[in-house]
Design a protein around this motif. Structure first.
Motif, mmCIF file in Angstrom:
data_model
loop_
_atom_site.group_PDB
_atom_site.id
_atom_site.type_symbol
_atom_site.label_atom_id
_atom_site.label_comp_id
_atom_site.label_asym_id
_atom_site.label_seq_id
_atom_site.Cartn_x
_atom_site.Cartn_y
_atom_site.Cartn_z
ATOM 1 N N MET A 1 0.801 -1.195 0.000
ATOM 2 C CA MET A 1 0.000 0.000 0.000
ATOM 3 C C MET A 1 0.848 1.264 0.000
ATOM 4 O O MET A 1 0.362 2.319 -0.374
ATOM 5 C CB MET A 1 -0.940 0.023 1.212
ATOM 6 N N ARG A 5 0.224 4.703 -2.236
ATOM 7 C CA ARG A 5 0.136 6.019 -1.601
ATOM 8 C C ARG A 5 1.178 6.973 -2.193
ATOM 9 O O ARG A 5 0.870 8.138 -2.472
ATOM 10 C CB ARG A 5 0.334 5.882 -0.098
ATOM 11 N N MET A 76 -7.813 6.159 1.751
ATOM 12 C CA MET A 76 -6.709 5.285 2.183
ATOM 13 C C MET A 76 -6.297 5.615 3.622
ATOM 14 O O MET A 76 -6.015 4.714 4.407
ATOM 15 C CB MET A 76 -5.508 5.448 1.247
ATOM 16 N N GLN A 77 -6.267 6.886 3.956
ATOM 17 C CA GLN A 77 -5.870 7.283 5.285
ATOM 18 C C GLN A 77 -6.903 6.860 6.338
ATOM 19 O O GLN A 77 -6.549 6.467 7.443
ATOM 20 C CB GLN A 77 -5.671 8.800 5.363
ATOM 21 N N ILE A 80 -7.328 2.336 5.794
ATOM 22 C CA ILE A 80 -6.171 1.430 5.757
ATOM 23 C C ILE A 80 -5.236 1.824 6.895
ATOM 24 O O ILE A 80 -4.669 2.904 6.913
ATOM 25 C CB ILE A 80 -5.455 1.499 4.390
ATOM 26 N N ASP A 82 -1.884 1.474 8.945
ATOM 27 C CA ASP A 82 -0.500 1.029 8.721
ATOM 28 C C ASP A 82 0.039 0.323 9.936
ATOM 29 O O ASP A 82 -0.117 0.633 11.037
ATOM 30 C CB ASP A 82 0.409 2.196 8.357
#
Length: 82
Positions: A1, A5, A76-77, A80, A82
């Motif tokens: 990912m 990004r 995405m933030q 997803i 991290d």
């Protein structure tokens, strides 16, 4: 990912630069700062209608792509981790 990004961030920077340049290339419509500095006379002779329409299309397409990239980066933030 992380690669996705980074790719989206690179696209965001490129589309931001292209968007600024295409907006600045538009001719003045009058009544603004462009007329104050003599842009009123040169804007009537500068570009044809076809070139202005093509510039409008490029600007709108770039703005849509810019918006999509921002929404994708936000999604995405949010979703997803991290």
């Amino acid at each position: 990912m992380d690669a996705l990004r980074i790719a989206l961030q690179v696209i965001l920077v490129l589309t931001s630069c292209v968007l600024v340049l295409t907006i600045l290339m538009h001719k003045g419509k009058g009544g603004g700062l462009s007329d104050m500095f003599g842009g009123g006379m040169s804007s009537s002779m500068s570009s044809s209608g076809v070139a202005e329409r093509n510039l409008n299309r490029i600007t709108i397409g770039t703005a849509v792509l810019w918006t999509v990239v921002i929404v994708l980066l936000d999604l995405m933030q949010r979703f997803i981790v991290d």
